[in-house]
Design a protein around this motif. Structure first.
Motif, short mmCIF file in Angstrom:
data_model
loop_
_atom_site.label_atom_id
_atom_site.label_comp_id
_atom_site.label_asym_id
_atom_site.label_seq_id
_atom_site.Cartn_x
_atom_site.Cartn_y
_atom_site.Cartn_z
N ALA A 6 0.81 -1.21 0.00
CA ALA A 6 0.00 0.00 0.00
C ALA A 6 0.84 1.26 0.00
CB ALA A 6 -0.94 -0.01 1.20
N THR A 7 2.03 1.21 0.59
CA THR A 7 2.84 2.41 0.75
C THR A 7 3.91 2.57 -0.33
OG1 THR A 7 4.26 1.22 2.30
CG2 THR A 7 2.45 2.52 3.23
N THR A 8 4.28 1.49 -1.02
CA THR A 8 5.34 1.58 -2.01
C THR A 8 4.82 1.77 -3.43
OG1 THR A 8 5.43 -0.83 -2.23
CG2 THR A 8 6.91 0.19 -0.63
N HIS A 9 3.52 1.60 -3.64
CA HIS A 9 2.95 1.77 -4.98
C HIS A 9 2.00 2.96 -4.98
CE1 HIS A 9 4.45 -2.08 -6.55
NE2 HIS A 9 4.16 -2.58 -5.36
N ASP A 112 1.41 -8.03 -13.69
CA ASP A 112 2.85 -8.28 -13.53
C ASP A 112 3.57 -7.10 -12.89
OD1 ASP A 112 2.63 -10.79 -14.68
OD2 ASP A 112 2.97 -10.03 -16.72
N VAL A 113 2.84 -6.03 -12.65
CA VAL A 113 3.45 -4.80 -12.12
C VAL A 113 2.93 -4.46 -10.73
CG1 VAL A 113 3.79 -2.33 -12.51
CG2 VAL A 113 3.78 -3.91 -14.45
N LEU A 114 1.62 -4.56 -10.55
CA LEU A 114 1.00 -4.20 -9.28
C LEU A 114 0.47 -5.44 -8.58
CD1 LEU A 114 -0.99 -0.99 -10.33
CD2 LEU A 114 1.06 -1.09 -8.90
N PRO A 115 0.66 -5.55 -7.26
CA PRO A 115 0.24 -6.74 -6.53
C PRO A 115 -1.28 -6.91 -6.51
CG PRO A 115 1.01 -5.05 -5.00
CD PRO A 115 1.34 -4.57 -6.39
N VAL A 116 -1.70 -8.16 -6.48
CA VAL A 116 -3.12 -8.48 -6.49
C VAL A 116 -3.81 -7.96 -5.24
CG1 VAL A 116 -2.84 -10.75 -5.42
CG2 VAL A 116 -4.77 -10.32 -6.95
N GLU A 117 -3.05 -7.80 -4.15
CA GLU A 117 -3.65 -7.27 -2.91
C GLU A 117 -4.23 -5.87 -3.12
OE1 GLU A 117 -0.30 -10.03 -1.58
OE2 GLU A 117 -0.60 -8.49 -3.11
N LEU A 118 -3.58 -5.08 -3.96
CA LEU A 118 -4.08 -3.74 -4.23
C LEU A 118 -5.38 -3.80 -5.03
CD1 LEU A 118 -0.90 -1.62 -5.05
CD2 LEU A 118 -2.30 -1.55 -2.99
#
Length: 331
Positions: A6-9, A112-118
């Motif tokens: 949450a904080t790095t993207h 492939d770039v942003l995590p699925v959690e987001l």
């Protein structure tokens, strides 16, 4: 969810623009869809008036509303982006005087770039706002896309005799605005600096349900919501469709705290500039300077309703008058 994700993207950095400012410019869009409308005996509202949702008559006394709205990240917080996108999509139903009854998700995600959690947080935000609206979310569609996008397709119901539509404006009606402007310049500043503006998030996540219900109860029949084409763009479309002109009292238009400071510091989106270029030939802007004109054209995301009538708690910002030399005049 993973706090580090949450904080790095910063989601706004993965998109070329943000929110409704990413809309195809209104002039280009109108040229694109020109001539595509086909008459149908049960179609009450289609492409012709540039309304917020389509409306089709069902049976004797019912109508179904249909809309779809999605966009790139307007804020960095995934949950807030989901809430904003859902409120914005639901707004199209409210802007027609309807009640949303079903929504489905529309999600584009660079997996492939942003995590699925987001992505899950985005969907959770959308679900929470839909729940607050009393509208179930049942499935949807997802695409692996280089740029994140999220929104909803929404179905609503309404009384066909109580539709709020663009072409029902009449001279003498006041113009009320149910949310302050300035969302666009604050979001542009947020994208550039990372500074968070809670007042903008609150405005964008506030549903237009009460404003719409109040307008219908008051007998209003003409309204639209103020989103990517700005106040000037949406008012121009309403007045043009209704065959009238509109006069706006610039001093009566409300703005979010910090909006003028963001404008002063140059945080103006390309969408806002395109809005102003589009309406300028049809608008008398002689009473205001360029900065004020840009604020009036500021591309909003999940903005308020612009109502041809009075709504409790909403300031009156102008009136409709007989068609004159300009479609819109700012005084």
């Amino acid at each position: 969810m993973d706090l580090e994700a949450a904080t790095t993207h910063r989601l706004t950095q993965y998109a070329h623009g943000g929110g409704c400012a990413c809309k195809i410019p209104p002039g280009e869009l109108e040229a694109m869809v020109s001539g595509l409308a086909e008459p149908h005996p049960e179609l009450l509202v289609g492409l012709d008036g540039g309304d917020d949702a389509a409306a089709v008559r069902i049976g004797v006394d019912g109508a179904v509303l249909s809309t779809a709205d999605f966009f790139t990240p307007v804020v960095d917080d995934a949950y807030d982006w989901g809430r904003i996108a859902a409120a914005n999509a639901l707004s199209d139903i409210y802007a027609m005087g309807g009640r949303p009854v079903l929504a489905i998700n529309l999600l584009c995600w660079p997996r492939d770039v942003l995590p699925v959690e987001l992505a899950r947080e985005v969907l959770r935000g959308g679900a929470d706002v839909a729940r607050a609206a009393g509208c179930p979310v049942a499935g949807g569609h997802s695409v692996d896309d280089p740029e994140p996008k999220y929104g909803m397709a929404v179905t609503g119901l309404c009384d066909p005799d109580a539709l709020l539509r663009n072409d029902a404006g009449r001279p003498g009606l006041p113009l009320s605005l149910t949310k302050p402007l300035g969302i666009g310049v604050l979001n542009t500043r947020h994208k550039a600096t990372g500074e968070v503006f809670p007042q903008a998030v609150e405005a964008m996540t506030t549903l237009n349900a009460k404003a719409a219900a109040d307008a219908v109860a008051a007998g209003v029949r003409c309204a639209t919501d103020v989103t990517g084409f700005g106040l000037l763009g949406h008012l121009f479309k309403l007045a043009r469709a209704s065959g009238v002109s509109a006069v706006v009292d610039a001093a009566a238009v409300p703005y979010l705290p910090g909006a003028r400071g963001a404008l002063r510091d140059g945080y103006v989106s390309g969408g806002t500039k395109r809005n102003l270029d589009w309406v300028r030939p049809h608008t008398d802007l002689s009473a205001v300077d360029e900065d004020e004109a840009l604020l009036l054209a500021d591309a909003q995301t999940s903005g308020g309703l612009l109502v041809a009538g009075e709504v409790p708690g909403a300031p009156v910002v102008g009136e409709l008058v007989p068609r004159g030399g300009h479609v819109v005049t700012i005084r």
